[in-house]
Design a protein around this motif. Structure first.
Motif, short mmCIF file in Angstrom:
data_model
loop_
_atom_site.label_atom_id
_atom_site.label_comp_id
_atom_site.label_asym_id
_atom_site.label_seq_id
_atom_site.Cartn_x
_atom_site.Cartn_y
_atom_site.Cartn_z
N PHE A 1 0.82 -1.28 0.01
CA PHE A 1 0.06 -0.04 -0.03
C PHE A 1 0.92 1.23 0.02
CE2 PHE A 1 -1.97 3.37 2.23
CZ PHE A 1 -2.91 3.83 1.38
N VAL A 2 0.39 2.07 -0.79
CA VAL A 2 1.24 3.39 -0.97
C VAL A 2 0.12 4.71 -0.97
CG1 VAL A 2 3.49 2.51 -1.85
CG2 VAL A 2 1.74 3.47 -3.41
N SER A 3 0.49 5.59 -0.44
CA SER A 3 -0.13 7.04 -0.17
C SER A 3 0.59 8.18 -0.54
CB SER A 3 -0.73 7.05 1.15
OG SER A 3 -1.58 8.35 1.14
N ASN A 4 0.28 8.91 -1.82
CA ASN A 4 1.11 10.11 -1.98
C ASN A 4 0.24 11.19 -2.04
OD1 ASN A 4 2.78 7.74 -3.19
ND2 ASN A 4 4.02 9.33 -3.34
N GLU A 5 0.59 12.41 -1.68
CA GLU A 5 -0.18 13.59 -1.87
C GLU A 5 0.59 14.78 -2.04
OE1 GLU A 5 -3.61 15.23 1.19
OE2 GLU A 5 -1.73 14.85 2.10
N VAL A 6 0.04 15.79 -2.82
CA VAL A 6 0.82 16.95 -3.25
C VAL A 6 -0.52 18.05 -2.66
CG1 VAL A 6 2.35 16.26 -4.53
CG2 VAL A 6 0.36 17.14 -5.75
N ALA B 1 4.22 -7.77 -3.16
CA ALA B 1 4.97 -8.05 -1.82
C ALA B 1 6.42 -8.00 -2.05
CB ALA B 1 4.94 -9.53 -1.26
N ALA B 2 6.82 -8.40 -3.20
CA ALA B 2 8.22 -7.93 -3.72
C ALA B 2 8.51 -6.51 -3.65
CB ALA B 2 8.61 -8.78 -5.02
N LEU B 3 7.64 -5.61 -4.36
CA LEU B 3 7.99 -4.35 -4.39
C LEU B 3 8.00 -3.59 -2.85
CD1 LEU B 3 5.74 -2.96 -7.37
CD2 LEU B 3 8.04 -2.86 -7.23
N ALA B 4 6.97 -4.15 -2.16
CA ALA B 4 6.77 -3.47 -0.67
C ALA B 4 8.14 -3.80 0.14
CB ALA B 4 5.80 -4.13 -0.16
N GLY B 5 8.95 -4.94 -0.33
CA GLY B 5 10.14 -5.00 0.44
C GLY B 5 11.23 -4.43 0.03
N GLN B 6 11.24 -3.54 -1.03
CA GLN B 6 12.13 -2.83 -1.69
C GLN B 6 12.57 -1.59 -1.04
OE1 GLN B 6 12.51 -2.54 -6.17
NE2 GLN B 6 11.58 -4.63 -6.24
N ARG B 7 13.73 -1.08 -0.84
CA ARG B 7 13.98 0.17 0.00
C ARG B 7 14.85 1.15 -1.10
NH1 ARG B 7 10.07 -1.19 1.60
NH2 ARG B 7 9.66 -1.38 3.96
N PRO B 8 14.55 2.40 -1.43
CA PRO B 8 13.23 2.77 -1.27
C PRO B 8 12.29 1.91 -2.22
CG PRO B 8 14.48 3.95 -2.74
CD PRO B 8 15.31 3.02 -2.13
N ASN B 9 10.77 2.19 -1.51
CA ASN B 9 9.67 1.61 -2.14
C ASN B 9 9.73 2.40 -3.72
OD1 ASN B 9 7.05 0.93 -2.96
ND2 ASN B 9 6.60 0.30 -0.86
N PRO B 10 9.63 1.50 -4.78
CA PRO B 10 9.40 1.97 -6.03
C PRO B 10 8.05 2.44 -6.31
CG PRO B 10 10.34 -0.29 -6.02
CD PRO B 10 9.99 -0.14 -4.41
N LEU C 1 6.31 4.06 -3.98
CA LEU C 1 6.12 5.35 -3.31
C LEU C 1 6.84 6.51 -4.17
CD1 LEU C 1 5.14 6.63 -0.58
CD2 LEU C 1 7.25 6.11 0.32
N ASN C 2 7.80 6.03 -4.69
CA ASN C 2 8.70 7.19 -5.63
C ASN C 2 8.12 7.25 -6.87
OD1 ASN C 2 10.55 7.56 -3.44
ND2 ASN C 2 11.95 6.08 -4.11
N TRP D 1 4.47 10.62 -10.60
CA TRP D 1 3.36 11.01 -11.35
C TRP D 1 2.64 12.30 -10.71
CZ3 TRP D 1 -0.16 6.22 -12.62
CH2 TRP D 1 -0.92 6.49 -13.85
N LEU D 2 2.54 12.66 -9.38
CA LEU D 2 2.12 13.62 -8.80
C LEU D 2 2.90 14.95 -9.31
CD1 LEU D 2 1.13 12.38 -5.35
CD2 LEU D 2 -0.49 13.22 -7.17
N ASP D 3 4.23 14.96 -9.22
CA ASP D 3 4.84 16.07 -9.50
C ASP D 3 4.87 16.14 -10.91
OD1 ASP D 3 5.83 16.06 -6.90
OD2 ASP D 3 7.86 15.15 -7.39
N GLY D 4 4.79 15.31 -11.70
CA GLY D 4 4.68 15.53 -13.45
C GLY D 4 3.29 16.04 -13.64
N LEU D 5 2.16 15.46 -12.96
CA LEU D 5 0.85 15.91 -13.16
C LEU D 5 0.70 17.57 -12.95
CD1 LEU D 5 -2.13 15.26 -13.91
CD2 LEU D 5 -2.19 14.41 -11.48
#
Length: 174
Positions: free
Chosen positions: A21-26, A144-153, A155-156, A161-165
């Motif tokens: 689960f990821v959450s991003n906001e601007v 689950a594999a993505l969630a275990g990566q640091r930094p979380n791909p 989330l980044n 996407w938000l910054d580009g939008l």
């Protein structure tokens, strides 16, 4: 005091119940939901401001603009193109946030299966500001594999996407 809206979650995808689960906001000054919304729902603009999406198609016709109940396909995060279906679509209006959610799935073996709900909320805030919230729940071993990566791909990637939008919307205001 200002109350901010939240994502509408189907029970299957409630945050914290999946494998990732990821959450991003601007919150951006000088933009409105009406400035941002067209760049979010017109998939022909995505690749111009977000480099983690490719191969967008509409196998059942329609597009490039998203709408309620439309099916589309796209590649992201190195996955083969995912089969997506818009399950919530509400354009922004005075006092009403824009809402967009799609499910996306990848079939295959248990190691390959992925089930996602990606949700967006775009709302005007007082003082000439817009809030863009995107959240995603993923279910499956690739998640689950993505969630275990640091930094979380995820989330980044969603932050990009938000910054580009925001950047795309700002160019039309300049």
């Amino acid at each position: 005091m200002t109350t901010q809206n939240a994502i509408n979650w189907p029970e299957r995808y409630l945050p914290g119940t999946g494998d990732n689960f990821v959450s991003n906001e601007v919150i951006a000054k000088g933009l409105s939901a009406a400035d941002v919304w067209p760049f979010l729902v017109d998939t022909s603009t995505w690749e111009s401001y977000y480099d983690n999406v490719a191969d967008i198609s509409f196998p059942q016709g329609g597009g490039p603009e998203l709408r309620a109940d439309i099916h589309f396909r796209f590649g992201t995060f190195g996955f083969p193109p995912l089969d997506a279906h818009v399950v919530e679509f509400q354009g922004p209006a005075a006092g009403v946030p824009g809402r967009l959610s799609w499910t996306a799935r990848q079939g295959g073996s248990p190691e390959e299966q992925l089930d996602v709900l990606h949700a967006w909320l775009v709302e005007d805030l007082p003082g000439g500001r817009v809030r863009i919230l995107t959240q995603e729940t993923q279910i499956g071993r690739p998640a689950a594999a993505l969630a275990g990566q640091r930094p979380n791909p995820m989330l980044n990637g969603h932050q990009a996407w938000l910054d580009g939008l925001v950047g795309a919307a700002e160019k039309t205001r300049a």
